[in-house]
Design an enzyme around this catalytic site. Structure first.
Site, PDB file in Angstrom:
ATOM      1  N   HIS A   1       5.364  -6.856   7.441  1.00  0.00           N
ATOM      2  CA  HIS A   1       4.962  -8.172   7.717  1.00  0.00           C
ATOM      3  C   HIS A   1       5.259  -9.028   6.708  1.00  0.00           C
ATOM      4  CE1 HIS A   1       3.396  -7.022  11.356  1.00  0.00           C
ATOM      5  NE2 HIS A   1       2.424  -6.345  10.828  1.00  0.00           N
TER       6      HIS A   1
ATOM      7  N   SER B   1       1.510 -11.966   8.392  1.00  0.00           N
ATOM      8  CA  SER B   1       0.583 -10.901   8.066  1.00  0.00           C
ATOM      9  C   SER B   1      -0.820 -11.141   8.145  1.00  0.00           C
ATOM     10  CB  SER B   1       0.950 -10.732   6.440  1.00  0.00           C
ATOM     11  OG  SER B   1      -0.177  -9.867   5.676  1.00  0.00           O
TER      12      SER B   1
ATOM     13  N   GLU C   1      -0.357  -0.632  15.603  1.00  0.00           N
ATOM     14  CA  GLU C   1      -1.117   0.601  15.295  1.00  0.00           C
ATOM     15  C   GLU C   1      -1.913   0.985  16.263  1.00  0.00           C
ATOM     16  OE1 GLU C   1      -3.280   0.823  11.267  1.00  0.00           O
ATOM     17  OE2 GLU C   1      -4.603   1.960  12.555  1.00  0.00           O
TER      18      GLU C   1
ATOM     19  N   CYS D   1       0.822  -1.305  -0.044  1.00  0.00           N
ATOM     20  CA  CYS D   1       0.020  -0.052   0.053  1.00  0.00           C
ATOM     21  C   CYS D   1       0.996   1.287   0.034  1.00  0.00           C
ATOM     22  CB  CYS D   1      -0.877  -0.011   1.050  1.00  0.00           C
ATOM     23  SG  CYS D   1       0.004   0.146   2.862  1.00  0.00           S
TER      24      CYS D   1
HETATM   25  S1  SF4 Z   1      -3.132   3.396   6.522  1.00  0.00           S
HETATM   26 FE1  SF4 Z   1      -2.104   1.435   6.645  1.00  0.00          FE
HETATM   27  S2  SF4 Z   1      -3.222   0.501   4.878  1.00  0.00           S
HETATM   28 FE2  SF4 Z   1      -3.618   2.446   4.639  1.00  0.00          FE
HETATM   29  S3  SF4 Z   1      -1.899   3.113   3.304  1.00  0.00           S
HETATM   30 FE3  SF4 Z   1      -1.252   3.683   5.559  1.00  0.00          FE
HETATM   31  S4  SF4 Z   1      -0.007   2.006   5.997  1.00  0.00           S
HETATM   32 FE4  SF4 Z   1      -1.190   1.375   4.204  1.00  0.00          FE
END
Ligand code: SF4
Length: 300
Positions: free
Chosen positions: A50, A235, A140, A22
């Site tokens: 991960h 992951s 997170e 991402c």
């Molecule tokens: S919030 Fe998480 S999933 Fe979305 S772009 Fe950022 S790191 Fe990636």
């Protein structure tokens, strides 16, 4: 389209263009690479992604993974905070240890941290409670709880609802990588639990980079005879997205490295193979998987 040799029938092998890192993970890896190119001795607080294959690649470039529990023993001068983000205490620990921080927190997560902080400050004035729908112990979530001085309540399943005070104004946030369906279920369960009339607001903070992959993969996986889902052993996003593929295509295999692929997976010989992966799966690994499949099928 892949061309077959004269002895073997053609097989189409395609890599999903929407799979792989991402935006936030891709940005963190680029920041790490550019810091190492400057010659910095760099450590990552926790695994940057991960995916063991990618961690090994970055390790070979010189980046170690370290943990906060032994911050004083970190040898490297520079410490990278990964895309998941960190609580304020991690910034304090690095300052005390005299480390330079490369902050690769995803901008989406940074904004979420700010929103959690603001909502918590407001809720304190109102005697309310802040709830985070997320995985207990996930980096997170730890970063988000840290914005509330440790006061936010974390709910992962409906068993955790007992933590919630039924009579307090409630604000619900979600970890960015949870599923939309899960958030809707949790929102409904909390609404049912609260005393009627108590203020309740939900912030739908699931990242579109993840949420949109589910409907996309449902269509992608249904288009092929076999799916090779490439994801790290640890992951959680990979396990969720693999299940999505497996539900629409039972001939879906989860592989973490090239050595996981075997001949049985290609029997009977498929005509169309799809290769896809998680938000933590590097593009180069999906390409290597496709290359190996071509060799095994006698196409290269
Ligand atoms: S919030 Fe998480 S999933 Fe979305 S772009 Fe950022 S790191 Fe990636």
């Amino acid at each position: 389209m892949v061309k077959a040799s004269s002895q073997q029938p053609s097989v189409l092998i395609e890599i999903d263009s929407k799979s792989g890192f991402c935006f936030g993970v891709s940005r963190a890896v680029k920041l790490a690479e550019s810091e190492m190119q400057k010659g910095s001795a760099l450590a990552s607080l926790g695994d940057i992604v991960h995916n063991d294959e990618e961690i090994n690649r970055l390790k070979q470039m010189g980046m170690q993974s370290v943990s906060l529990s032994n911050a004083g023993a970190i040898q490297e001068d520079t410490v990278l905070f990964r895309a998941h983000g960190e609580p304020p205490s991690s910034y304090d620990a690095m300052r005390q240890a005299g480390k330079k921080v490369v902050d690769a927190t995803c901008p989406v997560v940074l904004k979420l941290q700010q929103r959690v902080r603001d909502a918590w400050q407001q809720l304190r004035l109102e005697g309310g409670q802040l709830v985070i729908y997320g995985k207990q112990g996930h980096a997170e979530v730890i970063g988000l709880v840290g914005q509330t001085n440790g006061e936010a309540l974390v709910v992962q399943t409906e068993f955790d609802l007992a933590l919630i005070d039924k009579s307090k104004p409630t604000v619900l946030f979600a970890q960015t990588t949870m599923s939309y369906e899960g958030l809707e279920r949790m929102e409904a369960a909390i609404r049912n639990q609260l005393v009627p009339g108590v203020a309740f607001h939900t912030h739908k903070t699931i990242c579109a980079q993840v949420g949109n992959r589910v409907p996309h993969l449902k269509v992608f996986a249904a288009n092929y005879d076999v799916i090779f889902f490439v994801g790290g052993e640890h992951s959680s996003n990979g396990k969720v997205l693999f299940t999505v593929c497996e539900k629409v295509n039972p001939r879906t295999f989860y592989i973490s490295s090239l050595t996981d692929i075997n001949e049985n997976m290609l029997t009977p010989r498929p005509q169309k193979i799809g290769v896809c992966g998680a938000t933590s799966t590097p593009q180069w690994l999906m390409e290597q998987v496709a290359d190996k499949l071509r060799v095994m099928l006698g196409l290269a």
